[in-house]
Motif scaffolding. Structure first.
Motif, mmCIF file in Angstrom:
data_model
loop_
_atom_site.group_PDB
_atom_site.id
_atom_site.type_symbol
_atom_site.label_atom_id
_atom_site.label_comp_id
_atom_site.label_asym_id
_atom_site.label_seq_id
_atom_site.Cartn_x
_atom_site.Cartn_y
_atom_site.Cartn_z
ATOM 1 N N LYS A 195 12.770 -2.637 2.789
ATOM 2 C CA LYS A 195 12.352 -1.610 1.788
ATOM 3 C C LYS A 195 10.611 -1.785 2.441
ATOM 4 O O LYS A 195 10.586 -0.649 1.996
ATOM 5 C CB LYS A 195 12.538 -1.982 0.404
ATOM 6 C CG LYS A 195 12.651 -0.753 -0.429
ATOM 7 C CD LYS A 195 13.091 -1.049 -1.786
ATOM 8 C CE LYS A 195 12.066 0.299 -2.919
ATOM 9 N NZ LYS A 195 13.408 -0.253 -4.598
ATOM 10 N N ASN A 196 9.805 -2.381 1.719
ATOM 11 C CA ASN A 196 8.779 -2.427 2.340
ATOM 12 C C ASN A 196 8.283 -2.189 3.762
ATOM 13 O O ASN A 196 7.068 -1.836 3.875
ATOM 14 C CB ASN A 196 8.277 -4.200 1.845
ATOM 15 C CG ASN A 196 8.243 -3.765 0.029
ATOM 16 O OD1 ASN A 196 6.649 -2.889 -0.368
ATOM 17 N ND2 ASN A 196 8.787 -4.384 -0.249
ATOM 18 N N ILE A 197 8.823 -2.113 4.532
ATOM 19 C CA ILE A 197 8.164 -2.335 6.117
ATOM 20 C C ILE A 197 8.405 -0.831 6.269
ATOM 21 O O ILE A 197 8.106 -0.206 6.791
ATOM 22 C CB ILE A 197 9.587 -2.837 7.084
ATOM 23 C CG1 ILE A 197 8.762 -4.649 7.208
ATOM 24 C CG2 ILE A 197 8.992 -2.234 8.483
ATOM 25 C CD1 ILE A 197 7.645 -4.521 7.451
ATOM 26 N N LEU A 198 9.771 0.155 5.827
ATOM 27 C CA LEU A 198 10.209 1.823 5.792
ATOM 28 C C LEU A 198 9.189 2.075 4.301
ATOM 29 O O LEU A 198 8.499 3.036 5.788
ATOM 30 C CB LEU A 198 11.540 1.697 5.232
ATOM 31 C CG LEU A 198 12.721 1.348 5.335
ATOM 32 C CD1 LEU A 198 14.063 1.993 4.689
ATOM 33 C CD2 LEU A 198 12.170 2.844 7.311
ATOM 34 N N ARG A 199 8.538 0.983 3.705
ATOM 35 C CA ARG A 199 7.720 1.752 3.099
ATOM 36 C C ARG A 199 5.724 1.932 3.680
ATOM 37 O O ARG A 199 5.228 2.958 3.620
ATOM 38 C CB ARG A 199 6.828 1.387 1.855
ATOM 39 C CG ARG A 199 5.818 1.554 0.869
ATOM 40 C CD ARG A 199 5.362 0.769 -0.853
ATOM 41 N NE ARG A 199 5.174 -0.800 -0.328
ATOM 42 C CZ ARG A 199 4.252 -1.020 0.376
ATOM 43 N NH1 ARG A 199 3.570 -0.301 -0.502
ATOM 44 N NH2 ARG A 199 4.645 -2.732 0.283
ATOM 45 N N ILE A 200 5.295 0.797 4.136
ATOM 46 C CA ILE A 200 4.430 0.930 5.377
ATOM 47 C C ILE A 200 4.679 1.441 5.944
ATOM 48 O O ILE A 200 3.465 2.452 6.544
ATOM 49 C CB ILE A 200 3.549 -0.726 5.003
ATOM 50 C CG1 ILE A 200 4.562 -1.518 5.560
ATOM 51 C CG2 ILE A 200 3.745 -1.463 3.260
ATOM 52 C CD1 ILE A 200 4.686 -2.553 6.375
ATOM 53 N N SER A 201 5.484 1.876 6.736
ATOM 54 C CA SER A 201 5.433 2.490 8.269
ATOM 55 C C SER A 201 5.329 4.213 8.026
ATOM 56 O O SER A 201 5.318 5.136 9.080
ATOM 57 C CB SER A 201 7.094 2.432 8.929
ATOM 58 O OG SER A 201 8.240 3.403 7.537
ATOM 59 N N ASN A 202 4.847 4.407 6.484
ATOM 60 C CA ASN A 202 4.828 5.916 5.709
ATOM 61 C C ASN A 202 3.089 6.559 5.891
ATOM 62 O O ASN A 202 2.766 7.085 5.660
ATOM 63 C CB ASN A 202 5.222 6.263 5.036
ATOM 64 C CG ASN A 202 7.443 6.870 4.813
ATOM 65 O OD1 ASN A 202 7.764 6.838 6.196
ATOM 66 N ND2 ASN A 202 7.849 6.530 4.335
ATOM 67 N N ASN A 203 3.016 4.884 6.242
ATOM 68 C CA ASN A 203 0.700 5.070 5.882
ATOM 69 C C ASN A 203 0.491 5.093 7.175
ATOM 70 O O ASN A 203 0.648 4.434 7.839
ATOM 71 C CB ASN A 203 0.963 4.038 4.639
ATOM 72 C CG ASN A 203 1.466 3.880 4.119
ATOM 73 O OD1 ASN A 203 1.067 4.608 2.611
ATOM 74 N ND2 ASN A 203 2.483 2.891 3.506
ATOM 75 N N ASP A 204 -0.574 5.721 7.371
ATOM 76 C CA ASP A 204 -1.375 6.081 8.233
ATOM 77 C C ASP A 204 -1.895 4.829 9.021
ATOM 78 O O ASP A 204 -1.986 4.390 9.796
ATOM 79 C CB ASP A 204 -2.472 6.797 8.227
ATOM 80 C CG ASP A 204 -1.476 8.292 7.983
ATOM 81 O OD1 ASP A 204 -0.349 9.067 8.660
ATOM 82 O OD2 ASP A 204 -2.576 9.601 8.212
#
Length: 549
Positions: free
Chosen positions: A468-477
């Motif tokens: 869940k956190n990997i998906l979240r931070i993957s959307n950050n530049d």
């Protein structure tokens, strides 16, 4: 850059944990407490130290470094060196740490962070204690001792990326503490079943450290108090019962100092003390209890300095000092309306009528039932999974709970208190966990615990948290350690009367690109205020009072 941040994060985290354990040894009961208990006690001791120091000087980075370093020295004096054997034995928990690190990456701020959490830290870093500080921001009229702790994690050059580190560490250590208690026990116990209910929920639901503010540490210390209440009930050895009572008492008090919504937790140590008065009456005059009493006195003294009241929101405890302001009590009503979902009405009902005779309850339930249901389902899924696959337990002699009726009463009072004063779900996490624990306790009694099944479910839960956190931070530049920053512009308030400091206000017109966050102080230089102030200085201390128009 990311490599440097990762190394710094690991070193600073280790340094902090060692320091906290060092301080914890000063108030823990030596014969009973361990590494984990001392870690939790360390937060209690360091909160006392910071609050005292701030009466006389600002909490600069140098002061913070000295405080943390002294804790490390105390740790080393006790010869608690980390050995290769210990590291190898607990390698699985080091791996767990790495899987939880994404919680700390590119964190999204919670709604109060830029409003008063960060500005409060800036006041502690930039100035010693200020009389009437609450006049600059009404949110300061009820302080949390956790924000005092957070201030020592402010780094040089206005770097606030590590302000959530103490919450992350208490979260991680609590999970490790729970897993070790559950896995290393030679027999099933009621207290370990309570931890089992809690640890699954915390791994599955608390996937963003920064979004829970002070609620997360308060919930964890409340849960620790409940756990040691259960341990006290299970034990028959008096010196262990004395140790468990101190843990229950001190963690309950500390959870309240973090968040007043935890007040019902104190019913548990109070009940134990009353029922076991003859055995415990001499305990409460020992130095570690006296330390807790002094901590409470210092905290409420700080509250008086900020507001002119020893206990908010009780007007009976207020004195007619120059910095007292009647507007402080407006906060209580406003918070009650917000917490009871008044906004749902669209203003079609008066605030007075809304709060009368439980008129607010249908509106509140409509607004909150989906969130409550989601969290309750999260608590129940692991328990239901265990129920399906575990075998029956033939030996249930050691799983009776003699204080079951008292525990039900405690839960009832807790929910009444919560609904009366602050019915926001995150304030009641410990109460809901206690409810799920007690209504599913029979399942724990009739089912035999399986280590393998437990580990499988824990691994699945951790992988869910991680993904869940990997998906979240993957959307950050940009990926970084810390909290996403909002840069607000400000202007100097010309109406505030003072000759000592600049009073800054958020420049809302120039901050429109930041949305509603543009109205908040964030990291605007000391002092940022939403109000017009009169600033005086006496004996080297600043005094803030309301500017009467």
């Amino acid at each position: 850059m990311m490599i440097f941040e990762s190394v710094f994060f690991l070193i600073f985290s280790t340094f902090t944990v060692i320091s906290l354990v060092g301080y914890g040894q000063l108030i823990g009961i030596k014969s009973q407490t361990n590494f984990f208990d001392n870690f939790f006690f360390g937060f209690i001791f360091i909160s006392f130290l910071i609050t005292i120091v701030h009466f006389f000087t600002k909490i600069s980075f140098l002061v913070s470094l000295i405080i943390l370093s002294f804790g490390v020295i105390l740790f080393l004096i006790k010869k608690n060196f980390f050995s290769i054997k210990i590291v190898k034995k607990n390698i699985k928990f080091l791996i767990l740490f790495l899987f939880l690190v994404p919680l700390f990456l590119s964190q999204k701020y919670h709604e109060d962070f830029g409003y008063y959490h960060l500005p409060y830290v800036i006041t502690m870093v930039e100035e010693k204690i200020i009389f009437g500080l609450a006049n600059s921001n009404i949110a300061y009229s009820h302080n949390s001792i956790w924000l005092n702790i957070v201030s020592i994690f402010s780094l040089p050059k206005n770097d606030f990326n590590f302000l959530t580190l103490p919450a992350f560490l208490v979260y991680y250590i609590f999970i490790v503490f729970s897993l070790k208690k559950i896995l290393e026990s030679n027999k099933q116990t009621i207290s370990n079943y309570f931890l089992l209910v809690c640890v699954f929920y915390f791994i599955l639901k608390f996937t963003r450290i920064s979004e829970y503010g002070n609620d997360l540490p308060s919930a964890i210390f409340s849960i620790l108090a409940v756990f040691y209440f259960l341990k006290f009930s299970e034990s028959t050895i008096q010196h262990k019962k004395s140790s468990y009572f101190f843990c229950c008492f001190s963690f309950a008090v500390f959870s309240i100092l973090i968040k007043f919504s935890a007040i019902p937790i104190f019913l548990l140590p109070l009940y134990l003390f009353i029922i076991n008065f003859r055995k415990l009456r001499k305990e409460i005059i020992k130095y570690n209890y006296i330390f807790i009493f002094v901590l409470c006195f210092i905290f409420f003294l700080q509250q008086f300095v900020y507001t002119g009241c020893l206990l908010f929101p009780s007007k009976l405890t207020c004195l007619n000092v120059s910095w007292f302001n009647d507007d402080f009590f407006v906060l209580r009503k406003n918070l009650e309306l917000i917490n009871k979902s008044y906004s749902v009405t669209g203003g079609l009902i008066s605030t007075k009528e809304y709060l009368e005779n439980l008129n607010w309850f249908p509106y509140w339930l409509k607004r909150n039932y989906s969130e409550l249901l989601e969290h309750l389902i999260t608590m129940l899924i692991p328990i239901i999974s265990l129920k399906i696959f575990l075998k029956k337990n033939k030996n249930t002699d050691n799983l009776s709970f003699e204080n079951k009726k008292i525990f039900y009463l405690f839960i009832l009072i807790s929910f009444v208190f919560w609904l009366k004063f602050s019915p926001v779900y995150r304030f009641a996490v410990p109460y809901f966990l206690c409810l799920i624990f007690i209504i599913t306790l029979r399942f724990n009694i009739i089912k035999k615990f399986s280590t393998n099944l437990f580990l499988i479910l824990i691994v699945v839960s951790i992988l869910f948290n991680f993904s869940k956190n990997i998906l979240r931070i993957s959307n950050n530049d940009i990926i970084f350690f810390g909290i996403k920053e909002i840069k607000n512009k400000s202007f100097k308030d010309k109406l505030s009367k003072n000759e000592f400091i600049f009073v800054h206000r958020p420049d809302i017109d120039n901050n429109k690109k930041n949305g509603w966050q543009g109205r908040l102080c964030w990291n605007i230089p000391f002092v940022c205020s939403y109000n017009e102030l009169i600033v005086n200085k006496n004996y080297g201390y600043l005094f803030f009072s309301k500017l009467n128009k």
